[in-house]
Write an enzyme that holds these catalytic residues in place. Structure first.
Site, PDB file in Angstrom:
ATOM      1  CG  HIS A  41      -0.196   0.054   2.527  1.00  0.00           C
ATOM      2  ND1 HIS A  41       0.398   1.201   3.002  1.00  0.00           N
ATOM      3  CD2 HIS A  41       0.042  -0.905   3.467  1.00  0.00           C
ATOM      4  CE1 HIS A  41       0.966   0.970   4.169  1.00  0.00           C
ATOM      5  NE2 HIS A  41       0.779  -0.304   4.476  1.00  0.00           N
TER       6      HIS A  41
ATOM      7  CB  SER B 240       1.395   5.853  -3.703  1.00  0.00           C
ATOM      8  OG  SER B 240       1.691   7.192  -3.401  1.00  0.00           O
TER       9      SER B 240
END
Length: 324
Positions: free
Chosen positions: A79, A147
């Site tokens: 994540h 990200s």
């Protein structure tokens, strides 16, 4: 396709969850009741994707992670900044059932506490993941990150290339985009839209990172708002270490290492409307990784795996099939 018994069990869990939800809705919903509903919803989503919560020591922190056992390819999903492992739930549910999925909370995120060293350097995060994967027994695997998780994935691939069967970068940090994003402009003005400090900044952040945000109904939304705002302090610490890592990577000629060490099959996914990391960064990665396939999704923001989980999971599983 799932067995009939598994489908029945999933339907039963959903019925129980819906009944509990309805009862609480009719009786009024306190903050603690909202937390109960939120936890039930998360647990149902994890269970529906056949994911089990586990933990393992990785040196300076006990890392929590979700795992789905399977006889197929092993996939590590990472994540981004201020997010957590549950970012991948809908995506994971769309992945082939035989895939062995490992989805951790990075140090200081989700259920993984702050490390004893208080070190959130992205290189250190990659080293913790190396220990996690050793503990799971996975000698070779596919890695994908969004990200900040994308930057960590790329760092991992440069440090332990012999382990990585394929690399997937989803709106990934790690290189400088030719075109400045709205986020980079905000940082230059001393603002950080990714760190929510109140309900108003949460709402701005929610719509800033996604062009097609998923439905987050009441009473789940108030819980997410509270949890996000409560992270302000630790998010600032993590962000500070991210900036320090950026300088360290530049000093070590990270982009050159990408070109020299990352030779495995690579997939670059980007949302064309990403306001956090401009889509022009995809071409920079492509120049460093000429073997990479590139997929740009029009109308999508910074989190394609959240905004369009079925499409991105299908693309990713097809890519893995060719990389095996």
């Amino acid at each position: 396709m799932r067995p009939i018994s598994a489908m029945f069990q999933a339907s039963t869990r959903l019925l129980i969850g819906a009944t509990t939800f309805a009862a609480l809705m009719l009786s009024g919903c306190s903050a603690s009741q909202q937390e109960v509903i939120y936890d039930k919803a998360i647990n149902l989503a994890r269970s529906s994707a056949d994911l089990t919560l586990k933990q393992v020591a990785t040196g300076d922190v006990e890392m929590r992670y979700l795992e789905r056992q399977g006889t197929g390819p092993t996939v590590l999903l990472l994540h981004g900044f201020s997010a957590n492992k549950d970012t991948w739930l809908k995506f994971a549910a769309e992945m082939p059932q035989d895939y062995h999925l490992i989805i951790p909370d990075l140090a200081g995120h989700g259920d993984t506490p702050a490390p004893s060293t208080q070190d959130y350097n992205l290189i250190r995060q990659a080293e913790r993941l190396h220990k996690l994967m050793a503990a799971t027994g996975a000698e070779q695997f596919h890695i994908a990150g969004n990200s900040m998780g994308g930057a960590i994935s790329a760092i991992y691939a440069t440090r332990y290339p012999q382990q990585i069967l394929s690399l997937t970068l989803i709106d990934a940090a790690g290189v400088d985009a030719p075109e400045q994003s709205e986020y980079m402009q905000a940082l230059a003005e001393g603002k950080n839209p990714l760190i929510a400090t109140d309900e108003e900044s949460f709402e701005y952040r929610w719509n800033f990172v996604m062009s097609e945000p998923p439905l987050l109904p009441w009473p789940l939304r108030p819980v997410v708002v509270r949890k996000t705002i409560a992270r302000e302090g630790i998010n600032r610490e993590i962000f500070s270490d991210m900036l320090a890592t950026r300088e360290e990577l530049a000093a070590s000629q990270f982009e050159q290492q990408l070109s020299e060490k990352v030779t495995m099959p690579t997939l670059i996914i980007w949302g064309e409307e990403d306001r956090v990391l401009d889509v022009s960064a995809a071409q920079v990665f492509k120049e460093k990784l000429p073997q990479a396939q590139v997929k740009i999704y029009p109308g999508i923001g910074h989190l394609p795996m959240v905004e369009i989980p079925a499409e991105t999971a299908e693309l990713y599983s097809r890519f893995i099939a060719t990389a095996e």
